[in-house]
Design a protein around this motif. Structure first.
Motif, short mmCIF file in Angstrom:
data_model
loop_
_atom_site.label_atom_id
_atom_site.label_comp_id
_atom_site.label_asym_id
_atom_site.label_seq_id
_atom_site.Cartn_x
_atom_site.Cartn_y
_atom_site.Cartn_z
N GLU A 85 0.84 -1.20 0.00
CA GLU A 85 0.00 0.00 0.00
C GLU A 85 0.87 1.25 0.00
O GLU A 85 0.56 2.23 -0.68
CB GLU A 85 -0.95 -0.01 1.20
N ALA A 86 1.96 1.20 0.75
CA ALA A 86 2.90 2.33 0.76
C ALA A 86 3.47 2.55 -0.65
O ALA A 86 3.64 3.69 -1.08
CB ALA A 86 4.02 2.07 1.76
N LEU A 87 3.74 1.46 -1.33
CA LEU A 87 4.29 1.57 -2.69
C LEU A 87 3.30 2.26 -3.62
O LEU A 87 3.68 3.05 -4.47
CB LEU A 87 4.66 0.18 -3.21
N ARG A 88 2.03 1.97 -3.45
CA ARG A 88 1.00 2.64 -4.28
C ARG A 88 1.07 4.15 -4.08
O ARG A 88 1.08 4.92 -5.04
CB ARG A 88 -0.38 2.11 -3.90
N THR A 89 1.17 4.58 -2.84
CA THR A 89 1.27 6.02 -2.54
C THR A 89 2.58 6.59 -3.09
O THR A 89 2.58 7.65 -3.72
CB THR A 89 1.22 6.22 -1.01
N TRP A 90 3.67 5.89 -2.85
CA TRP A 90 4.99 6.35 -3.27
C TRP A 90 5.07 6.52 -4.79
O TRP A 90 5.65 7.49 -5.29
CB TRP A 90 6.04 5.34 -2.80
N CYS A 91 4.50 5.59 -5.53
CA CYS A 91 4.60 5.60 -6.99
C CYS A 91 3.78 6.71 -7.65
O CYS A 91 3.94 6.97 -8.85
CB CYS A 91 4.21 4.24 -7.57
N GLU A 92 2.93 7.36 -6.89
CA GLU A 92 2.18 8.49 -7.44
C GLU A 92 3.11 9.63 -7.84
O GLU A 92 2.83 10.36 -8.78
CB GLU A 92 1.13 8.98 -6.44
N THR A 93 4.23 9.77 -7.13
CA THR A 93 5.16 10.86 -7.42
C THR A 93 6.55 10.37 -7.85
O THR A 93 7.39 11.17 -8.23
CB THR A 93 5.33 11.79 -6.20
N ASN A 94 6.80 9.09 -7.76
CA ASN A 94 8.09 8.52 -8.15
C ASN A 94 7.83 7.53 -9.28
O ASN A 94 7.53 6.36 -9.04
CB ASN A 94 8.73 7.81 -6.94
N THR A 95 7.97 8.01 -10.49
CA THR A 95 7.50 7.24 -11.66
C THR A 95 8.62 6.59 -12.47
O THR A 95 8.34 5.98 -13.49
CB THR A 95 6.70 8.16 -12.59
N ARG A 96 9.85 6.70 -12.02
CA ARG A 96 10.97 6.14 -12.80
C ARG A 96 11.59 4.92 -12.14
O ARG A 96 12.78 4.68 -12.25
CB ARG A 96 12.02 7.21 -13.04
N GLY A 97 10.77 4.16 -11.42
CA GLY A 97 11.29 2.96 -10.79
C GLY A 97 11.94 3.26 -9.46
O GLY A 97 11.77 4.33 -8.88
N CYS A 98 12.68 2.30 -8.99
CA CYS A 98 13.28 2.37 -7.66
C CYS A 98 14.68 2.97 -7.71
O CYS A 98 15.58 2.43 -8.36
CB CYS A 98 13.33 0.97 -7.06
#
Length: 185
Positions: A85-98
């Motif tokens: 679930e945290a990853l879902r939130t994080w990926c909203e603004t971090n779109t180029r992978g890890c």
């Protein structure tokens, strides 16, 4: 950290994440942060230490997002998959992978300070999955933690592609947790 140091890290974060660590030089970072190279070196000593500062800041923010998701979970079983679930939130603004996977690929020397930070971030998540699995009463917490880490990292690695694997990864993670918490007959 001084205001100039914060500007340097902010510029470095944007540039390193968007273009790659090895592709970005200190001249470009200094230009984007509005400081001289001398100021950059006075603040961080080297590009390697600046990369470490960049990853440390991301790591602190990521851990905060994960901890908030864990804390918001209604049950210990739900908490085990909270990092998804945290990853879902994080990926909203971090779109180029890890950024950590990228750093590990770009900086393969285990002695590099940024490599250690990136590797430790992955180990932290593995340990968190295991701790949460133990708290939830899972039968095989270490095995489950490894499985969850692989799913989580797979979702991260495929994030820049138009595949949207996070919903499937999250559903599979929940199924694995449920299977590991079900009573055995």
């Amino acid at each position: 950290m001084t205001p100039a140091g914060r500007r340097i890290v902010a510029a470095a974060e944007e540039l390193f994440y968007d273009r790659g660590i090895t592709a970005v030089g200190v001249d470009l970072i200094a230009e984007h942060s509005g400081v001289t190279k001398r100021t950059l070196y006075n603040q961080f000593g080297s590009k390697d230490h600046l990369v470490a500062a960049y990853l440390t800041g991301r790591d602190q923010r990521w851990r905060s997002v994960v901890r908030a998701a864990v804390d918001a979970s209604d049950t210990p079983v739900e908490a085990v998959t909270a990092p998804f679930e945290a990853l879902r939130t994080w990926c909203e603004t971090n779109t180029r992978g890890c950024a950590f996977i990228n750093a590990l690929a770009e900086l393969p020397d285990p002695a590099h300070p940024a490599h250690r930070i990136a590797a430790n971030q992955k180990l932290w998540l593995l340990n968190l999955f295991e701790e949460l699995a133990v708290t939830a009463g899972c039968a095989h917490p270490a095995t489950l933690a490894t499985q969850l880490l692989v799913l989580h990292e797979g979702a991260l690695a495929t994030q820049p592609l138009p595949l949207d694997t996070l919903p499937q990864s999250t559903a599979l993670a929940r199924a694995l947790v449920q299977a590991d918490t079900s009573p055995r007959h």
